[in-house]
Design a protein around this motif. Structure first.
Motif, PDB file in Angstrom:
ATOM      1  N   GLU A  27      85.147 101.444 -46.775  1.00 31.81           N
ATOM      2  CA  GLU A  27      84.257 101.134 -47.949  1.00 31.81           C
ATOM      3  C   GLU A  27      84.692  99.707 -48.151  1.00 31.81           C
ATOM      4  O   GLU A  27      85.716  99.339 -47.925  1.00 31.81           O
ATOM      5  N   TYR A  55      81.950  98.503 -56.232  1.00 27.79           N
ATOM      6  CA  TYR A  55      81.488  98.651 -54.953  1.00 27.79           C
ATOM      7  C   TYR A  55      80.741  97.707 -54.543  1.00 27.79           C
ATOM      8  O   TYR A  55      79.816  97.349 -55.145  1.00 27.79           O
ATOM      9  N   TYR A  57      80.129  97.965 -50.570  1.00 24.90           N
ATOM     10  CA  TYR A  57      79.709  98.683 -49.303  1.00 24.90           C
ATOM     11  C   TYR A  57      80.185  99.950 -49.299  1.00 24.90           C
ATOM     12  O   TYR A  57      81.279 100.171 -49.629  1.00 24.90           O
ATOM     13  N   GLN A  58      79.181 100.770 -49.180  1.00 27.70           N
ATOM     14  CA  GLN A  58      79.533 102.298 -49.359  1.00 27.70           C
ATOM     15  C   GLN A  58      78.668 103.066 -48.849  1.00 27.70           C
ATOM     16  O   GLN A  58      77.293 102.904 -48.798  1.00 27.70           O
ATOM     17  N   GLU A  59      78.881 104.006 -47.862  1.00 29.55           N
ATOM     18  CA  GLU A  59      78.236 105.049 -47.026  1.00 29.55           C
ATOM     19  C   GLU A  59      77.248 104.159 -46.187  1.00 29.55           C
ATOM     20  O   GLU A  59      76.007 104.584 -46.257  1.00 29.55           O
ATOM     21  N   LYS A 216      89.880 100.966 -46.918  1.00 26.78           N
ATOM     22  CA  LYS A 216      88.999  99.861 -47.962  1.00 26.78           C
ATOM     23  C   LYS A 216      89.461  98.369 -47.684  1.00 26.78           C
ATOM     24  O   LYS A 216      90.637  98.202 -47.635  1.00 26.78           O
TER      25      LYS A 216
END
Length: 227
Positions: A27, A55, A57-59, A216
């Motif tokens: 992430e 956030y 950048y996620q998934e 992360k």
């Protein structure tokens, strides 16, 4: 050791850790903070800070989404020129932002610094009690840090400096297995004036790498005001 060699060692450590754990979830987040420091007298100082985390950048998607808001206070007592102890309290707001648990955090800290020519080394030990809605987490932390100006042996107004650190964390709670984390951080800072610093940097975290590693990457921006 020259500044260039020191920086290369930090980058090599970062690259080797990244390769070792390259198969884990990832992430990307950002964190923006503003801190105010004040010396009450020669031996006692206080710090207040506000931090926003979000956030990026996620998934497997780039997406801006607020995560939490932190309010932090530390009181520090200098034992001598190199040693200090601190007590801190932090309140994290998440429930009304992304549905996570709010948190009250109490911190006890011991810090040791040593300067050799232009490079300052620091060892920091922290003990934290993280009080969440459903559980309390006891966390121990050790950080090794160094900082130095990029020009000469003394930081002057208008000049830049480097801050780098590595940190190990151990979390324990009654209902969950112990969790080990690792953090590598690098900042470049600018002394804007006698009372203001601006810092930009990155932090790479390996969370719970003894259980199920999560990676992360944090993009960090901060302002530090001394009054």
């Amino acid at each position: 050791m020259s500044y260039t060699k020191t920086l290369l060692v930090l980058l090599a450590c970062f690259a080797s850790l990244n390769t070792l754990f390259s198969q884990s979830d990832f992430e990307g987040l950002g964190e923006t903070s503003f801190a105010v420091n004040s010396d009450i007298n020669n031996n006692y100082k206080v710090n207040f800070a506000v931090r926003s985390r979000y956030y990026l950048y996620q998934e497997d998607n780039f997406n801006f989404k607020n995560r939490q808001l932190d309010f932090v206070h530390f009181s520090t007592l200098n034992l001598d020129y190199n040693h200090s102890v601190s007590l801190g309290v932090q309140y994290r707001i998440r429930e009304s932002i992304d549905g996570g648990s709010n948190e009250l955090r109490l911190t006890q800290q011991f810090n040791y610094t040593k300067k050799r020519e232009a490079i300052r080394f620091g060892h920091r030990v922290r003990f934290e009690q993280r009080i969440l809605e459903d559980l309390t987490i006891l966390r121990s932390r050790y950080r090794f840090a160094l900082d130095f100006p990029l020009n000469g042996e003394k930081l002057d107004i208008g000049e830049t400096y480097i801050v780098g650190s590595i940190e190990a964390l151990l979390s324990n709670s009654k209902y969950e297995k112990p969790e080990i984390d690792h953090r590598t951080t690098a900042h470049i800072g600018w002394l804007v004036s006698k009372s203001l610093k601006l810092q930009f940097g990155m932090e790479y975290r390996f969370e719970a790498f003894n259980l199920n590693t999560e990676q992360k990457l944090f993009l960090l921006t901060s302002g530090i005001l001394k009054i």
